[in-house]
Design a protein around this motif. Sequence first.
Motif, PDB file in Angstrom:
ATOM      1  N   TRP A 176       0.893  -1.210   0.039  1.00 34.16           N
ATOM      2  CA  TRP A 176       0.000  -0.005   0.014  1.00 34.16           C
ATOM      3  C   TRP A 176       0.674   1.067  -0.062  1.00 34.16           C
ATOM      4  CZ3 TRP A 176      -1.377   3.564   3.985  1.00 34.16           C
ATOM      5  CH2 TRP A 176      -2.559   4.541   3.848  1.00 34.16           C
ATOM      6  N   VAL A 177       1.914   1.257   0.764  1.00 36.66           N
ATOM      7  CA  VAL A 177       2.843   2.573   0.945  1.00 36.66           C
ATOM      8  C   VAL A 177       3.520   2.737  -0.374  1.00 36.66           C
ATOM      9  CG1 VAL A 177       4.931   3.243   1.791  1.00 36.66           C
ATOM     10  CG2 VAL A 177       3.293   2.447   3.152  1.00 36.66           C
ATOM     11  N   GLU A 178       3.897   1.732  -1.217  1.00 30.12           N
ATOM     12  CA  GLU A 178       4.448   1.799  -2.548  1.00 30.12           C
ATOM     13  C   GLU A 178       3.427   2.366  -3.558  1.00 30.12           C
ATOM     14  OE1 GLU A 178       5.714  -1.678  -4.088  1.00 30.12           O
ATOM     15  OE2 GLU A 178       7.237  -2.022  -2.677  1.00 30.12           O
ATOM     16  N   THR A 179       2.156   2.574  -3.358  1.00 31.18           N
ATOM     17  CA  THR A 179       1.139   3.325  -4.258  1.00 31.18           C
ATOM     18  C   THR A 179       0.954   4.526  -3.837  1.00 31.18           C
ATOM     19  OG1 THR A 179      -0.699   2.816  -2.947  1.00 31.18           O
ATOM     20  CG2 THR A 179       0.101   1.264  -4.413  1.00 31.18           C
ATOM     21  N   LEU A 180       1.448   5.083  -2.827  1.00 35.14           N
ATOM     22  CA  LEU A 180       1.069   6.503  -2.472  1.00 35.14           C
ATOM     23  C   LEU A 180       2.242   7.391  -2.961  1.00 35.14           C
ATOM     24  CD1 LEU A 180       0.224   5.891   1.340  1.00 35.14           C
ATOM     25  CD2 LEU A 180      -1.300   5.993  -0.774  1.00 35.14           C
ATOM     26  N   PRO A 181       1.863   8.685  -2.941  1.00 34.81           N
ATOM     27  CA  PRO A 181       2.890   9.860  -3.259  1.00 34.81           C
ATOM     28  C   PRO A 181       3.692   9.948  -2.236  1.00 34.81           C
ATOM     29  CG  PRO A 181       0.606  10.652  -3.130  1.00 34.81           C
ATOM     30  CD  PRO A 181       0.385   9.071  -3.270  1.00 34.81           C
ATOM     31  N   VAL A 182       4.812  10.324  -2.263  1.00 38.07           N
ATOM     32  CA  VAL A 182       5.880  10.581  -1.002  1.00 38.07           C
ATOM     33  C   VAL A 182       5.251  12.036  -0.534  1.00 38.07           C
ATOM     34  CG1 VAL A 182       7.764   9.322  -1.683  1.00 38.07           C
ATOM     35  CG2 VAL A 182       7.607  11.912  -2.515  1.00 38.07           C
ATOM     36  N   ALA A 183       4.517  12.753  -1.181  1.00 33.37           N
ATOM     37  CA  ALA A 183       4.123  13.894  -0.394  1.00 33.37           C
ATOM     38  C   ALA A 183       3.128  13.817   0.755  1.00 33.37           C
ATOM     39  CB  ALA A 183       3.660  15.096  -1.539  1.00 33.37           C
ATOM     40  N   GLY A 222      17.725  12.247   7.684  1.00 33.41           N
ATOM     41  CA  GLY A 222      16.500  11.706   7.553  1.00 33.41           C
ATOM     42  C   GLY A 222      16.580  10.583   6.709  1.00 33.41           C
ATOM     43  N   ALA A 223      17.815  10.081   6.153  1.00 32.02           N
ATOM     44  CA  ALA A 223      17.545   8.872   5.344  1.00 32.02           C
ATOM     45  C   ALA A 223      17.273   7.825   5.815  1.00 32.02           C
ATOM     46  CB  ALA A 223      19.186   8.653   4.972  1.00 32.02           C
ATOM     47  N   ARG A 224      17.496   7.273   6.935  1.00 29.63           N
ATOM     48  CA  ARG A 224      17.134   5.870   7.745  1.00 29.63           C
ATOM     49  C   ARG A 224      15.473   6.046   7.958  1.00 29.63           C
ATOM     50  NH1 ARG A 224      20.701   2.464   9.036  1.00 29.63           N
ATOM     51  NH2 ARG A 224      23.137   3.165   9.263  1.00 29.63           N
ATOM     52  N   TRP A 225      14.942   7.175   8.349  1.00 30.10           N
ATOM     53  CA  TRP A 225      13.565   7.176   8.273  1.00 30.10           C
ATOM     54  C   TRP A 225      12.824   7.204   6.874  1.00 30.10           C
ATOM     55  CZ3 TRP A 225       9.505   6.931  11.137  1.00 30.10           C
ATOM     56  CH2 TRP A 225       8.184   7.506  10.923  1.00 30.10           C
ATOM     57  N   TYR A 226      13.378   7.799   6.084  1.00 30.63           N
ATOM     58  CA  TYR A 226      12.720   7.557   4.684  1.00 30.63           C
ATOM     59  C   TYR A 226      12.878   6.027   4.194  1.00 30.63           C
ATOM     60  CZ  TYR A 226      12.879  12.622   4.861  1.00 30.63           C
ATOM     61  OH  TYR A 226      12.935  13.971   5.033  1.00 30.63           O
ATOM     62  N   HIS A 227      14.142   5.533   4.481  1.00 32.87           N
ATOM     63  CA  HIS A 227      14.075   4.224   4.044  1.00 32.87           C
ATOM     64  C   HIS A 227      13.350   3.315   4.907  1.00 32.87           C
ATOM     65  CE1 HIS A 227      16.632  -0.037   3.988  1.00 32.87           C
ATOM     66  NE2 HIS A 227      16.905   0.715   2.732  1.00 32.87           N
ATOM     67  N   ALA A 228      13.059   3.352   6.002  1.00 34.67           N
ATOM     68  CA  ALA A 228      12.062   2.712   6.748  1.00 34.67           C
ATOM     69  C   ALA A 228      10.854   2.713   6.407  1.00 34.67           C
ATOM     70  CB  ALA A 228      12.158   2.928   8.389  1.00 34.67           C
ATOM     71  N   ILE A 229      10.143   4.021   6.215  1.00 32.99           N
ATOM     72  CA  ILE A 229       8.788   4.142   6.132  1.00 32.99           C
ATOM     73  C   ILE A 229       8.400   3.841   4.532  1.00 32.99           C
ATOM     74  CG2 ILE A 229       8.548   6.152   7.687  1.00 32.99           C
ATOM     75  CD1 ILE A 229       8.577   8.151   5.490  1.00 32.99           C
ATOM     76  N   ALA A 230       9.437   3.626   3.532  1.00 34.54           N
ATOM     77  CA  ALA A 230       9.267   3.000   2.341  1.00 34.54           C
ATOM     78  C   ALA A 230       8.992   1.863   2.143  1.00 34.54           C
ATOM     79  CB  ALA A 230      10.538   3.272   1.298  1.00 34.54           C
ATOM     80  N   ARG A 231       9.385   1.239   3.445  1.00 38.57           N
ATOM     81  CA  ARG A 231       8.983  -0.158   3.751  1.00 38.57           C
ATOM     82  C   ARG A 231       7.798  -0.685   4.619  1.00 38.57           C
ATOM     83  NH1 ARG A 231      13.720   0.791   1.909  1.00 38.57           N
ATOM     84  NH2 ARG A 231      14.813  -0.708   0.601  1.00 38.57           N
ATOM     85  N   ALA A 232       7.118   0.545   5.077  1.00 36.63           N
ATOM     86  CA  ALA A 232       6.089   0.590   6.028  1.00 36.63           C
ATOM     87  C   ALA A 232       6.522   0.109   7.303  1.00 36.63           C
ATOM     88  CB  ALA A 232       5.075  -0.438   5.533  1.00 36.63           C
ATOM     89  N   GLU A 233       7.777   0.716   7.772  1.00 37.14           N
ATOM     90  CA  GLU A 233       8.471   0.039   9.060  1.00 37.14           C
ATOM     91  C   GLU A 233       8.747   1.401  10.040  1.00 37.14           C
ATOM     92  OE1 GLU A 233      12.119  -1.405   8.014  1.00 37.14           O
ATOM     93  OE2 GLU A 233      11.755  -3.164   7.187  1.00 37.14           O
ATOM     94  N   ASP A 234       8.208   1.384  11.168  1.00 38.49           N
ATOM     95  CA  ASP A 234       7.950   2.353  12.070  1.00 38.49           C
ATOM     96  C   ASP A 234       8.024   1.487  13.512  1.00 38.49           C
ATOM     97  OD1 ASP A 234       7.801   4.787  13.647  1.00 38.49           O
ATOM     98  OD2 ASP A 234       5.637   5.241  12.877  1.00 38.49           O
ATOM     99  N   ASP A 235       8.957   1.663  14.226  1.00 37.78           N
ATOM    100  CA  ASP A 235       8.845   1.078  15.510  1.00 37.78           C
ATOM    101  C   ASP A 235       8.833   2.228  16.791  1.00 37.78           C
ATOM    102  OD1 ASP A 235      11.492   2.365  15.757  1.00 37.78           O
ATOM    103  OD2 ASP A 235      12.534   0.548  15.878  1.00 37.78           O
ATOM    104  N   ARG A 236       8.413   3.211  16.334  1.00 39.66           N
ATOM    105  CA  ARG A 236       7.929   3.875  17.444  1.00 39.66           C
ATOM    106  C   ARG A 236       6.950   3.622  18.348  1.00 39.66           C
ATOM    107  NH1 ARG A 236       6.456   9.320  14.898  1.00 39.66           N
ATOM    108  NH2 ARG A 236       5.369   7.876  13.377  1.00 39.66           N
ATOM    109  N   PRO A 237       7.030   3.649  19.468  1.00 37.46           N
ATOM    110  CA  PRO A 237       5.898   3.476  20.367  1.00 37.46           C
ATOM    111  C   PRO A 237       5.034   4.428  20.656  1.00 37.46           C
ATOM    112  CG  PRO A 237       7.894   3.838  22.104  1.00 37.46           C
ATOM    113  CD  PRO A 237       8.224   4.032  20.450  1.00 37.46           C
ATOM    114  N   VAL A 238       3.702   4.328  21.027  1.00 38.44           N
ATOM    115  CA  VAL A 238       2.772   5.424  21.391  1.00 38.44           C
ATOM    116  C   VAL A 238       3.314   5.758  22.762  1.00 38.44           C
ATOM    117  CG1 VAL A 238       0.221   5.848  22.083  1.00 38.44           C
ATOM    118  CG2 VAL A 238       0.807   4.471  19.978  1.00 38.44           C
TER     119      VAL A 238
END
Length: 359
Positions: A176-183, A222-238
């Motif tokens: 799903w992430v791959e289909t979205l505009p990065v903006a 910011g590179a590591r964040w962009y690399h992670a979210i392009a793979r739908a990865e985010d380990d930040r807790p609430v």
Amino acid sequence: MPAGLPRKIIHVDMDAFYASVEQRDDAALRGRPVAVGSQAARGVVAAASYEARAFGVHSALPSVTALRRCPDLVFVRPRFDVYKAVSAQIHAIFADYTDLIQPLSLDEAYLDVTADRRGLETAWATAREIRARILAGTGLTASAGISYNKFLAKLASDQRKPNGQFAVTPAMGPAWVETLPVARFHGVGPVTAAKMKRLGIKTGADLRAKPLAFLEEHFGSGARWYHAIARAEDDRPVNPHRERKSSGSETTFDRDLTDAADIEAGVLRMADDVWAWCDGAQAFGRTVTVKIKFADFRQITRSRSRGSVIAGHAALRTTSLELVRSVLPTPIGIRLVGVTVSNFGSDATAAPTLPLTTA
């Protein structure tokens, strides 16, 4: 939570919150295009109802422009005390479902409902019940995004607005992430999105195709964040106890501005946004920073620290105006302004006033 099990995160976002409160409280405004803000020559739109948005009216738009786009637009003055009270009602509902609540503003928050306190079995059912209770208790609608991390939940809450919800499951997340505009990605602002576009990165798929080394070369920290979210990865807790180091708001104008009144109106709108958060969170800082980006993309900041916390709305507005006026008049158009309050803490550790600084 047992290792390996995905978390269940809900991002709840109220629909056109300020404007919806005004329409709720005044029957004459219902179904009409409404702008919260000032109609004065220096005024800007703080929030717009969905009826107004249909005409291209949105927050931070100069009032004169908003009226040109929608001559029937109705302006109402903001009532932050009312918005704060309604927000407290909404957060009380959240507390029935989880202790893991991370507010982002008066009208949105992350909830970790992995523990399923009320035995509703799914996060989807939990989000649906929360939205129904918000409607019953406040008369307002909310949208929700449900997923296994915060990045996806926030993206998902925009998918069915207004008054809807959308879920992104672990099975569908990366595709799903791959289909979205990065903006659309949280953390990718207009300048970064433009830079990515110049590098051939328009969608999540384009971003995923770039190796980490390429992203580090062009985007640094910011590179590591962009690399992670392009793979739908985010380990930040609430994190309900997250310590805020600052609170800020910024806006990019529809056109580059040189008129001092228009620029000052934009700064005041941002100061009002920041004050709403500070007042709601009862968190006050001693440093005010005004950010200015010119038409040529040159960016400067002006900062001032006080000997005690800024605990008044008027004081924040006055300081913000003084800071932006230090660069006015300007022969070069201004495309963006922002206001940030930082240096939270007690008066006992107050620092001396700093001179204006440029960065």
